[in-house]
Design a protein around this motif. Structure first.
Motif, PDB file in Angstrom:
ATOM      1  N   GLU A 123      -1.158   1.097  -0.722  1.00  0.00           N
ATOM      2  CA  GLU A 123      -1.865   2.115   0.061  1.00  0.00           C
ATOM      3  C   GLU A 123      -1.740   3.494  -0.600  1.00  0.00           C
ATOM      4  OE1 GLU A 123      -0.492   2.168   4.114  1.00  0.00           O
ATOM      5  OE2 GLU A 123      -0.836   0.008   4.340  1.00  0.00           O
ATOM      6  N   GLN A 124      -0.536   3.818  -1.025  1.00  0.00           N
ATOM      7  CA  GLN A 124      -0.316   5.110  -1.675  1.00  0.00           C
ATOM      8  C   GLN A 124      -1.017   5.169  -3.035  1.00  0.00           C
ATOM      9  OE1 GLN A 124       3.922   5.700  -1.734  1.00  0.00           O
ATOM     10  NE2 GLN A 124       4.079   5.620   0.479  1.00  0.00           N
ATOM     11  N   TYR A 125      -1.040   4.050  -3.735  1.00  0.00           N
ATOM     12  CA  TYR A 125      -1.719   3.954  -5.028  1.00  0.00           C
ATOM     13  C   TYR A 125      -3.225   4.176  -4.840  1.00  0.00           C
ATOM     14  CZ  TYR A 125      -2.647   1.856  -9.665  1.00  0.00           C
ATOM     15  OH  TYR A 125      -3.040   1.612 -10.961  1.00  0.00           O
ATOM     16  N   ALA A 126      -3.786   3.561  -3.800  1.00  0.00           N
ATOM     17  CA  ALA A 126      -5.221   3.716  -3.508  1.00  0.00           C
ATOM     18  C   ALA A 126      -5.551   5.175  -3.234  1.00  0.00           C
ATOM     19  CB  ALA A 126      -5.616   2.846  -2.324  1.00  0.00           C
ATOM     20  N   ALA A 127      -4.707   5.834  -2.468  1.00  0.00           N
ATOM     21  CA  ALA A 127      -4.944   7.246  -2.150  1.00  0.00           C
ATOM     22  C   ALA A 127      -4.809   8.118  -3.393  1.00  0.00           C
ATOM     23  CB  ALA A 127      -3.967   7.709  -1.077  1.00  0.00           C
ATOM     24  N   ARG A 128      -3.833   7.822  -4.220  1.00  0.00           N
ATOM     25  CA  ARG A 128      -3.591   8.623  -5.428  1.00  0.00           C
ATOM     26  C   ARG A 128      -4.756   8.541  -6.412  1.00  0.00           C
ATOM     27  NH1 ARG A 128       1.946   8.910  -8.810  1.00  0.00           N
ATOM     28  NH2 ARG A 128       1.229  10.375 -10.366  1.00  0.00           N
ATOM     29  N   TYR A 129      -5.285   7.323  -6.597  1.00  0.00           N
ATOM     30  CA  TYR A 129      -6.351   7.126  -7.580  1.00  0.00           C
ATOM     31  C   TYR A 129      -7.745   7.023  -6.964  1.00  0.00           C
ATOM     32  CZ  TYR A 129      -2.709   6.707 -11.011  1.00  0.00           C
ATOM     33  OH  TYR A 129      -1.635   6.973 -11.820  1.00  0.00           O
ATOM     34  N   ASN A 130      -7.833   7.214  -5.655  1.00  0.00           N
ATOM     35  CA  ASN A 130      -9.115   7.190  -4.951  1.00  0.00           C
ATOM     36  C   ASN A 130      -9.898   5.912  -5.251  1.00  0.00           C
ATOM     37  OD1 ASN A 130     -10.939   8.258  -3.139  1.00  0.00           O
ATOM     38  ND2 ASN A 130     -12.126   9.279  -4.748  1.00  0.00           N
ATOM     39  N   ILE A 131      -9.222   4.775  -5.048  1.00  0.00           N
ATOM     40  CA  ILE A 131      -9.857   3.471  -5.252  1.00  0.00           C
ATOM     41  C   ILE A 131      -9.725   2.661  -3.965  1.00  0.00           C
ATOM     42  CG2 ILE A 131      -9.465   3.444  -7.747  1.00  0.00           C
ATOM     43  CD1 ILE A 131      -7.087   1.587  -7.266  1.00  0.00           C
ATOM     44  N   GLY A 132     -10.434   1.569  -3.900  1.00  0.00           N
ATOM     45  CA  GLY A 132     -10.396   0.712  -2.726  1.00  0.00           C
ATOM     46  C   GLY A 132      -9.057   0.022  -2.545  1.00  0.00           C
ATOM     47  N   ALA A 133      -8.785  -0.350  -1.310  1.00  0.00           N
ATOM     48  CA  ALA A 133      -7.506  -0.989  -0.979  1.00  0.00           C
ATOM     49  C   ALA A 133      -7.330  -2.317  -1.710  1.00  0.00           C
ATOM     50  CB  ALA A 133      -7.412  -1.201   0.530  1.00  0.00           C
ATOM     51  N   ALA A 134      -8.383  -3.100  -1.820  1.00  0.00           N
ATOM     52  CA  ALA A 134      -8.278  -4.399  -2.486  1.00  0.00           C
ATOM     53  C   ALA A 134      -7.922  -4.231  -3.962  1.00  0.00           C
ATOM     54  CB  ALA A 134      -9.578  -5.183  -2.340  1.00  0.00           C
ATOM     55  N   GLN A 135      -8.580  -3.289  -4.634  1.00  0.00           N
ATOM     56  CA  GLN A 135      -8.287  -3.059  -6.047  1.00  0.00           C
ATOM     57  C   GLN A 135      -6.874  -2.515  -6.231  1.00  0.00           C
ATOM     58  OE1 GLN A 135     -10.296  -3.849  -8.823  1.00  0.00           O
ATOM     59  NE2 GLN A 135      -8.280  -3.547  -9.739  1.00  0.00           N
ATOM     60  N   ALA A 136      -6.448  -1.622  -5.345  1.00  0.00           N
ATOM     61  CA  ALA A 136      -5.093  -1.057  -5.427  1.00  0.00           C
ATOM     62  C   ALA A 136      -4.048  -2.149  -5.228  1.00  0.00           C
ATOM     63  CB  ALA A 136      -4.918   0.043  -4.390  1.00  0.00           C
ATOM     64  N   THR A 137      -4.290  -3.032  -4.270  1.00  0.00           N
ATOM     65  CA  THR A 137      -3.354  -4.133  -4.034  1.00  0.00           C
ATOM     66  C   THR A 137      -3.275  -5.041  -5.250  1.00  0.00           C
ATOM     67  OG1 THR A 137      -3.755  -4.071  -1.658  1.00  0.00           O
ATOM     68  CG2 THR A 137      -2.868  -6.125  -2.545  1.00  0.00           C
ATOM     69  N   THR A 138      -4.412  -5.349  -5.848  1.00  0.00           N
ATOM     70  CA  THR A 138      -4.444  -6.178  -7.054  1.00  0.00           C
ATOM     71  C   THR A 138      -3.673  -5.515  -8.191  1.00  0.00           C
ATOM     72  OG1 THR A 138      -6.572  -7.133  -6.426  1.00  0.00           O
ATOM     73  CG2 THR A 138      -5.972  -7.254  -8.754  1.00  0.00           C
ATOM     74  N   ASP A 139      -3.893  -4.230  -8.393  1.00  0.00           N
ATOM     75  CA  ASP A 139      -3.236  -3.505  -9.482  1.00  0.00           C
ATOM     76  C   ASP A 139      -1.723  -3.434  -9.289  1.00  0.00           C
ATOM     77  OD1 ASP A 139      -5.792  -3.103 -10.458  1.00  0.00           O
ATOM     78  OD2 ASP A 139      -5.832  -0.950 -10.001  1.00  0.00           O
ATOM     79  N   VAL A 140      -1.294  -3.067  -8.094  1.00  0.00           N
ATOM     80  CA  VAL A 140       0.144  -2.928  -7.824  1.00  0.00           C
ATOM     81  C   VAL A 140       0.838  -4.282  -7.928  1.00  0.00           C
ATOM     82  CG1 VAL A 140       1.835  -2.375  -6.021  1.00  0.00           C
ATOM     83  CG2 VAL A 140      -0.062  -0.818  -6.483  1.00  0.00           C
ATOM     84  N   ARG A 141       0.227  -5.312  -7.375  1.00  0.00           N
ATOM     85  CA  ARG A 141       0.832  -6.651  -7.466  1.00  0.00           C
ATOM     86  C   ARG A 141       0.871  -7.146  -8.900  1.00  0.00           C
ATOM     87  NH1 ARG A 141      -1.329  -9.201  -1.881  1.00  0.00           N
ATOM     88  NH2 ARG A 141       0.266  -8.199  -0.602  1.00  0.00           N
ATOM     89  N   ALA A 142      -0.132  -6.824  -9.696  1.00  0.00           N
ATOM     90  CA  ALA A 142      -0.133  -7.239 -11.105  1.00  0.00           C
ATOM     91  C   ALA A 142       1.047  -6.623 -11.847  1.00  0.00           C
ATOM     92  CB  ALA A 142      -1.450  -6.848 -11.770  1.00  0.00           C
ATOM     93  N   VAL A 143       1.306  -5.344 -11.599  1.00  0.00           N
ATOM     94  CA  VAL A 143       2.450  -4.678 -12.240  1.00  0.00           C
ATOM     95  C   VAL A 143       3.756  -5.297 -11.745  1.00  0.00           C
ATOM     96  CG1 VAL A 143       3.717  -2.497 -12.432  1.00  0.00           C
ATOM     97  CG2 VAL A 143       1.232  -2.517 -12.675  1.00  0.00           C
ATOM     98  N   ALA A 144       3.890  -5.471 -10.433  1.00  0.00           N
ATOM     99  CA  ALA A 144       5.117  -6.035  -9.859  1.00  0.00           C
ATOM    100  C   ALA A 144       5.390  -7.436 -10.398  1.00  0.00           C
ATOM    101  CB  ALA A 144       5.019  -6.061  -8.339  1.00  0.00           C
ATOM    102  N   HIS A 145       4.370  -8.257 -10.457  1.00  0.00           N
ATOM    103  CA  HIS A 145       4.548  -9.636 -10.912  1.00  0.00           C
ATOM    104  C   HIS A 145       4.782  -9.712 -12.418  1.00  0.00           C
ATOM    105  CE1 HIS A 145       2.367 -11.173  -7.065  1.00  0.00           C
ATOM    106  NE2 HIS A 145       3.519 -10.604  -6.819  1.00  0.00           N
TER     107      HIS A 145
END
Length: 97
Positions: free
Chosen positions: A52-74
Motif C-alpha cells: 500500500e505504501q509502495y503504491a502511494a509512493r510510486y503512484n501505481i495501482g495496488a495490484a502492481q504494487a503488491t506484485t512488485d513488493v512480493r517479487a522483491v520479498a520472495h
C-alpha cells in the motif's frame, strides 16, 4: 513481519542499495525501487501494508504494487537473505521443543 535473516545487513537509500550476506561475503545490489520495497517491508507489519505504501509512493495501482513488493520479498527469501513466514514459524516452534 518481514525481516532479513541474521547475518544479512542492508544499506538502503532512495538511490538504491545493497544487502551484505555475512555467510558468503557477497553483496546483493538493489535498484532504487527494490531498495524502496525493502525499506517499506522492514518498516511494515505485513507485505500488504508495504505494498500500500509502495503504491502511494510510486503512484501505481495496488495490484502492481503488491506484485512488485512480493517479487522483491520472495527473491530475497530465495537467496536466503530474508526470512519467510514459514521459516519464522519453524524457528519459533524450534525454541519450544
Amino acid at each position: 513481519m518481514w525481516q532479513l535473516r541474521e547475518g544479512a545487513h542492508a544499506v538502503l537509500t532512495d538511490e538504491g542499495g545493497a544487502i551484505l550476506d555475512e555467510r558468503s561475503g557477497r553483496w546483493s545490489l538493489l535498484t532504487p525501487t527494490a531498495a524502496a520495497a525493502v525499506m517499506l517491508l522492514l518498516a511494515s507489519t505485513t507485505e500488504d501494508q508495504a505494498a500500500e505504501q509502495y503504491a502511494a509512493r510510486y503512484n501505481i495501482g495496488a495490484a502492481q504494487a503488491t506484485t512488485d513488493v512480493r517479487a522483491v520479498a520472495h527473491a530475497l527469501a530465495a537467496q536466503g537473505l530474508a526470512l519467510t513466514e514459514q521459516a519464522r514459524r519453524r524457528r519459533w516452534w524450534g525454541r519450544w521443543r
